[in-house]
Design a protein around this motif. Structure first.
Motif, PDB file in Angstrom:
ATOM      1  N   VAL A  69       0.834  -1.205   0.000  1.00  0.00           N
ATOM      2  CA  VAL A  69       0.000   0.000   0.000  1.00  0.00           C
ATOM      3  C   VAL A  69       0.865   1.249   0.000  1.00  0.00           C
ATOM      4  CG1 VAL A  69      -1.700   1.326   1.313  1.00  0.00           C
ATOM      5  CG2 VAL A  69      -1.965  -1.146   1.084  1.00  0.00           C
ATOM      6  N   ARG A  70       1.916   1.256   0.807  1.00  0.00           N
ATOM      7  CA  ARG A  70       2.807   2.425   0.861  1.00  0.00           C
ATOM      8  C   ARG A  70       3.477   2.677  -0.484  1.00  0.00           C
ATOM      9  NH1 ARG A  70       5.564   1.282   6.819  1.00  0.00           N
ATOM     10  NH2 ARG A  70       4.015   2.437   8.048  1.00  0.00           N
ATOM     11  N   LYS A  71       3.876   1.620  -1.153  1.00  0.00           N
ATOM     12  CA  LYS A  71       4.555   1.773  -2.441  1.00  0.00           C
ATOM     13  C   LYS A  71       3.579   2.115  -3.566  1.00  0.00           C
ATOM     14  CE  LYS A  71       8.445  -1.298  -1.393  1.00  0.00           C
ATOM     15  NZ  LYS A  71       9.086  -2.608  -1.676  1.00  0.00           N
ATOM     16  N   SER A  72       2.334   1.655  -3.442  1.00  0.00           N
ATOM     17  CA  SER A  72       1.351   1.861  -4.514  1.00  0.00           C
ATOM     18  C   SER A  72       0.671   3.216  -4.434  1.00  0.00           C
ATOM     19  CB  SER A  72       0.283   0.754  -4.461  1.00  0.00           C
ATOM     20  OG  SER A  72       0.863  -0.516  -4.583  1.00  0.00           O
ATOM     21  N   GLY A  73       0.620   3.787  -3.256  1.00  0.00           N
ATOM     22  CA  GLY A  73      -0.126   5.034  -3.087  1.00  0.00           C
ATOM     23  C   GLY A  73      -1.584   4.721  -2.840  1.00  0.00           C
ATOM     24  N   LYS A  74      -2.308   4.358  -3.892  1.00  0.00           N
ATOM     25  CA  LYS A  74      -3.695   3.916  -3.767  1.00  0.00           C
ATOM     26  C   LYS A  74      -3.832   2.578  -4.469  1.00  0.00           C
ATOM     27  CE  LYS A  74      -6.351   8.190  -3.194  1.00  0.00           C
ATOM     28  NZ  LYS A  74      -7.521   8.966  -3.666  1.00  0.00           N
ATOM     29  N   VAL A  75      -4.536   1.661  -3.830  1.00  0.00           N
ATOM     30  CA  VAL A  75      -4.667   0.325  -4.412  1.00  0.00           C
ATOM     31  C   VAL A  75      -6.005  -0.279  -3.975  1.00  0.00           C
ATOM     32  CG1 VAL A  75      -3.424  -0.728  -2.474  1.00  0.00           C
ATOM     33  CG2 VAL A  75      -3.539  -1.919  -4.663  1.00  0.00           C
ATOM     34  N   ARG A  76      -6.610  -1.051  -4.856  1.00  0.00           N
ATOM     35  CA  ARG A  76      -7.865  -1.739  -4.540  1.00  0.00           C
ATOM     36  C   ARG A  76      -7.557  -3.027  -3.778  1.00  0.00           C
ATOM     37  NH1 ARG A  76     -12.648  -0.414  -6.792  1.00  0.00           N
ATOM     38  NH2 ARG A  76     -11.551   0.777  -8.402  1.00  0.00           N
ATOM     39  N   VAL A  77      -8.406  -3.364  -2.816  1.00  0.00           N
ATOM     40  CA  VAL A  77      -8.190  -4.573  -2.026  1.00  0.00           C
ATOM     41  C   VAL A  77      -8.141  -5.800  -2.929  1.00  0.00           C
ATOM     42  CG1 VAL A  77      -9.125  -6.053  -0.199  1.00  0.00           C
ATOM     43  CG2 VAL A  77      -9.252  -3.561   0.034  1.00  0.00           C
ATOM     44  N   ARG A  78      -8.950  -5.812  -3.975  1.00  0.00           N
ATOM     45  CA  ARG A  78      -8.959  -6.929  -4.928  1.00  0.00           C
ATOM     46  C   ARG A  78      -7.563  -7.145  -5.535  1.00  0.00           C
ATOM     47  NH1 ARG A  78     -13.071  -9.288  -7.568  1.00  0.00           N
ATOM     48  NH2 ARG A  78     -14.537  -7.656  -6.936  1.00  0.00           N
ATOM     49  N   ASP A  79      -6.856  -6.038  -5.813  1.00  0.00           N
ATOM     50  CA  ASP A  79      -5.511  -6.143  -6.376  1.00  0.00           C
ATOM     51  C   ASP A  79      -4.513  -6.670  -5.347  1.00  0.00           C
ATOM     52  OD1 ASP A  79      -6.418  -5.181  -8.829  1.00  0.00           O
ATOM     53  OD2 ASP A  79      -6.127  -3.091  -8.212  1.00  0.00           O
ATOM     54  N   LEU A  80      -4.750  -6.344  -4.075  1.00  0.00           N
ATOM     55  CA  LEU A  80      -3.896  -6.886  -3.012  1.00  0.00           C
ATOM     56  C   LEU A  80      -4.069  -8.399  -2.902  1.00  0.00           C
ATOM     57  CD1 LEU A  80      -4.461  -4.179  -0.234  1.00  0.00           C
ATOM     58  CD2 LEU A  80      -2.426  -4.474  -1.657  1.00  0.00           C
ATOM     59  N   VAL A  81      -5.309  -8.851  -3.083  1.00  0.00           N
ATOM     60  CA  VAL A  81      -5.575 -10.292  -3.077  1.00  0.00           C
ATOM     61  C   VAL A  81      -4.797 -10.972  -4.195  1.00  0.00           C
ATOM     62  CG1 VAL A  81      -7.344 -12.066  -3.407  1.00  0.00           C
ATOM     63  CG2 VAL A  81      -7.857 -10.025  -2.034  1.00  0.00           C
ATOM     64  N   HIS A  82      -4.847 -10.364  -5.397  1.00  0.00           N
ATOM     65  CA  HIS A  82      -4.159 -10.932  -6.556  1.00  0.00           C
ATOM     66  C   HIS A  82      -2.642 -10.936  -6.347  1.00  0.00           C
ATOM     67  CE1 HIS A  82      -3.313 -11.913 -10.741  1.00  0.00           C
ATOM     68  NE2 HIS A  82      -2.473 -10.887 -10.770  1.00  0.00           N
ATOM     69  N   GLU A  83      -2.123  -9.845  -5.784  1.00  0.00           N
ATOM     70  CA  GLU A  83      -0.678  -9.716  -5.644  1.00  0.00           C
ATOM     71  C   GLU A  83      -0.104 -10.634  -4.573  1.00  0.00           C
ATOM     72  OE1 GLU A  83       2.661  -6.139  -5.402  1.00  0.00           O
ATOM     73  OE2 GLU A  83       0.569  -5.729  -5.907  1.00  0.00           O
ATOM     74  N   GLU A  98      -3.204   3.144  10.259  1.00  0.00           N
ATOM     75  CA  GLU A  98      -1.977   3.051   9.468  1.00  0.00           C
ATOM     76  C   GLU A  98      -2.258   3.214   7.974  1.00  0.00           C
ATOM     77  OE1 GLU A  98       1.246   2.898  10.095  1.00  0.00           O
ATOM     78  OE2 GLU A  98       0.925   3.075  12.248  1.00  0.00           O
ATOM     79  N   ILE A  99      -3.439   2.824   7.542  1.00  0.00           N
ATOM     80  CA  ILE A  99      -3.862   3.085   6.170  1.00  0.00           C
ATOM     81  C   ILE A  99      -5.263   3.694   6.220  1.00  0.00           C
ATOM     82  CG2 ILE A  99      -2.439   1.242   5.183  1.00  0.00           C
ATOM     83  CD1 ILE A  99      -4.897  -0.452   4.896  1.00  0.00           C
ATOM     84  N   SER A 104     -12.959  -2.051  -2.279  1.00  0.00           N
ATOM     85  CA  SER A 104     -12.565  -0.791  -1.632  1.00  0.00           C
ATOM     86  C   SER A 104     -11.149  -0.397  -2.048  1.00  0.00           C
ATOM     87  CB  SER A 104     -12.625  -0.942  -0.109  1.00  0.00           C
ATOM     88  OG  SER A 104     -13.935  -1.227   0.329  1.00  0.00           O
ATOM     89  N   ILE A 105     -10.945   0.918  -2.107  1.00  0.00           N
ATOM     90  CA  ILE A 105      -9.614   1.468  -2.407  1.00  0.00           C
ATOM     91  C   ILE A 105      -9.001   1.966  -1.114  1.00  0.00           C
ATOM     92  CG2 ILE A 105      -8.342   3.276  -3.644  1.00  0.00           C
ATOM     93  CD1 ILE A 105     -10.529   3.141  -5.797  1.00  0.00           C
ATOM     94  N   VAL A 106      -7.734   1.604  -0.882  1.00  0.00           N
ATOM     95  CA  VAL A 106      -7.047   2.025   0.338  1.00  0.00           C
ATOM     96  C   VAL A 106      -5.745   2.735  -0.039  1.00  0.00           C
ATOM     97  CG1 VAL A 106      -8.052   0.190   1.734  1.00  0.00           C
ATOM     98  CG2 VAL A 106      -5.880  -0.216   0.578  1.00  0.00           C
ATOM     99  N   TRP A 107      -5.250   3.531   0.900  1.00  0.00           N
ATOM    100  CA  TRP A 107      -3.989   4.239   0.676  1.00  0.00           C
ATOM    101  C   TRP A 107      -3.285   4.472   2.001  1.00  0.00           C
ATOM    102  CZ3 TRP A 107      -8.837   6.295  -0.183  1.00  0.00           C
ATOM    103  CH2 TRP A 107      -9.245   7.310   0.695  1.00  0.00           C
TER     104      TRP A 107
END
Length: 205
Positions: A154-168, A188-189, A202-205
């Protein structure tokens, strides 16, 4: 000034709210006050809040009456404020409106403004349901490798969707979402809690 003590009775239920922010359990008099606590807990500018703070006296006509606000809230930007929580229908009562105006004047004499908050500000969804979800995940005690990996992404991406975190990460959506909510709960986020119910979109940052 005086201090009121809440007691259980046959006609009134008391509610307990456990606050990680102030490390206390607060006792409140209604489910609406209980729901207000979630907003105080997760509003970043609020540094502390207290239920049933020290009260004061005010004049209504010729009578001097005691009054205890529902909350004293300390905001980093706006300072201290007394909060009275009431159902919106109370505003239709002329006596209540008259008394509340007198209470507001007396509160200002003590240097603290008194504000009225109703369910129209408190029971707003999806915000309230999201705040309650955060509260269930508050008190993060153990950091797993997944927690640390997600925070780094999340810190490196800036903004990221939770779905993309699942994939990654290759982890299950429920595991990733619960870890993300744990980070959200301790600040923290961040995420837009007014956009939709927290989930994998959801989008988190």
């Amino acid at each position: 000034m005086y201090r009121r003590r809440l007691k259980h009775s046959r006609v009134k239920n008391l509610y307990k709210f456990a606050s990680p922010k102030i490390n206390r359990v607060l006792t409140v008099e209604s489910s609406l006050e209980f729901d207000a606590c979630f907003h105080f807990e997760y509003t970043s500018t609020i540094s502390s809040y207290e239920a049933q703070p020290e009260g004061f006296y005010y004049f209504w006509g010729e009578k001097q009456l005691p009054y205890t606000p529902d909350f004293l809230v300390v905001d980093k930007d706006r300072g201290s404020r007394f909060i009275e929580v009431k159902p919106y229908t109370e505003l239709e009562n002329e006596e209540f409106r008259d008394k509340f105006s007198c209470r507001q004047r007396s509160a200002l004499e003590h240097g603290v403004p008194l504000l009225l908050v109703t369910e129209k500000q408190i029971r707003v969804n999806p915000i309230l349901s999201n705040l309650k979800l955060l509260h269930r995940y508050s008190g993060l005690k153990t950091l797993t490798p997944l927690h640390l990996m997600l925070l780094d992404i999340v810190r490196k991406s800036g903004k990221v969707r939770v779905r993309d975190l699942v994939h990654e990460t290759g982890e299950s959506s429920s595991t990733v979402l619960s870890s993300v909510i744990s980070w959200l709960a301790i600040g923290e986020i961040s995420s837009d809690l007014s956009a939709a119910k927290l989930g994998i979109d959801s989008i988190v940052w």
